[in-house]
Design an enzyme around this catalytic site. Structure first.
Site, PDB file in Angstrom:
ATOM      1  N   LYS A  87      60.799  51.420 -13.839  1.00 61.38           N
ATOM      2  CA  LYS A  87      59.631  51.730 -14.668  1.00 61.38           C
ATOM      3  C   LYS A  87      58.377  51.483 -13.835  1.00 61.38           C
ATOM      4  O   LYS A  87      58.154  50.365 -13.339  1.00 61.38           O
ATOM      5  CB  LYS A  87      59.655  50.837 -15.906  1.00 61.38           C
ATOM      6  CG  LYS A  87      58.938  51.405 -17.097  1.00 61.38           C
ATOM      7  CD  LYS A  87      59.241  50.554 -18.313  1.00 61.38           C
ATOM      8  CE  LYS A  87      58.429  50.959 -19.503  1.00 61.38           C
ATOM      9  NZ  LYS A  87      58.548  49.973 -20.583  1.00 61.38           N
TER      10      LYS A  87
HETATM   11  C1  E4P Z   1      58.028  50.995 -23.779  1.00 62.83           C
HETATM   12  O1  E4P Z   1      58.439  51.409 -22.760  1.00 62.83           O
HETATM   13  C2  E4P Z   1      56.769  50.241 -23.939  1.00 62.83           C
HETATM   14  O2  E4P Z   1      56.773  49.188 -23.062  1.00 62.83           O
HETATM   15  C3  E4P Z   1      56.603  49.788 -25.347  1.00 62.83           C
HETATM   16  O3  E4P Z   1      57.115  50.769 -26.227  1.00 62.83           O
HETATM   17  C4  E4P Z   1      55.215  49.366 -25.692  1.00 62.83           C
HETATM   18  O4  E4P Z   1      55.145  49.109 -27.072  1.00 62.83           O
HETATM   19  P1  E4P Z   1      53.947  48.305 -27.758  1.00 62.83           P
HETATM   20  O5  E4P Z   1      52.740  49.164 -27.762  1.00 62.83           O
HETATM   21  O6  E4P Z   1      54.448  48.015 -29.132  1.00 62.83           O
HETATM   22  O7  E4P Z   1      53.744  47.053 -26.931  1.00 62.83           O
END
Ligand code: E4P
Length: 218
Positions: A87
């Protein structure tokens, strides 16, 4: 549409896996910290544990922000398990690294996508996934679902193979709306996935079926 769970909590990952609907996991540094997972060795070990629970892709986020260190860290993460997807942040160096890993056949997930242009650039760099953050846009009175629609249109226009991974899901309607638009994947907290199970008419109907059965089988 694939269902990923957005957590580093092993019990929740196991619960979703046992339900039989889980296709993968996404994590981020905040989610790891929430579970108290700190220190490089513990973090790598935790990713390994997650990979042992699920069959699909597991996104592991780099902390480095400069190209050279992103590559070092990303390769270390990729070596944990073939299920690992690196990522990467939606930055200049993150996009460069996306291209680098794409050339090597290593899966990537470009995160923190907030515009169609960012998604287009990530797809051009060969990202496996782009993660538009639906809920965080909604949080600031901007239509997150519209972003997913725009990206869908652009990717379909050019047959980009990059998957739209709708992230920052806040509730069940986000999941349903993403399915209508044609997001390839949603990543969601367990609560929103479990919320899809519920309908009061199902509960009422089941209660009636069971009481009628009991009446007829005294
Ligand atoms: C996923 O890859 C993200 O890290 C995540 O969905 C972020 O979500 P949030 O906005 O609830 O922190």
């Amino acid at each position: 549409m694939k269902f990923f769970i957005d957590t580093a909590n092993l019990n929740q990952i196991k619960e979703a896996q046992n339900l039989g609907i889980l296709d993968g996991v996404t994590t981020n540094p905040s989610l790891m910290a929430k579970e108290g997972i700190t220190g490089k060795e513990n973090i790598l070990d935790h990713y390994s544990k997650i990979c042992n629970i699920v069959d699909g892709d597991v996104s592991a986020e780099v902390i480095a922000t400069d190209f050279e260190n992103i590559i070092i860290e990303g390769e270390e993460l990729a070596n944990i398990n073939p299920q690992i997807v690196i990522k990467l942040p939606m930055t200049h160096d993150g996009i460069k690294a996306t291209k680098y890993f794409s050339n090597k056949g290593i899966k990537t997930n470009v995160t923190l996508i907030f515009s169609a242009g960012q998604a287009l650039l990530a797809a051009k760099a060969g990202a496996t996934y782009v993660s538009p953050f639906l809920g965080r846009l909604d949080d600031i009175s901007t239509d997150g679902l519209n972003l997913i629609s725009e990206i869908r249109e652009i990717f379909d226009n050019y047959n980009f193979q990059t998957h739209i991974l709708a992230a920052s899901i806040r509730h069940t309607m986000h999941i349903i709306d993403c399915a209508k638009i044609g997001a390839d994947v949603i990543t969601s907290p367990l609560s929103s996935i479990s919320g899809l199970l519920n309908h009061p008419l199902t509960d009422i109907g089941l209660e009636k079926f069971l009481s009628d059965y009991k009446k007829g089988n005294k």
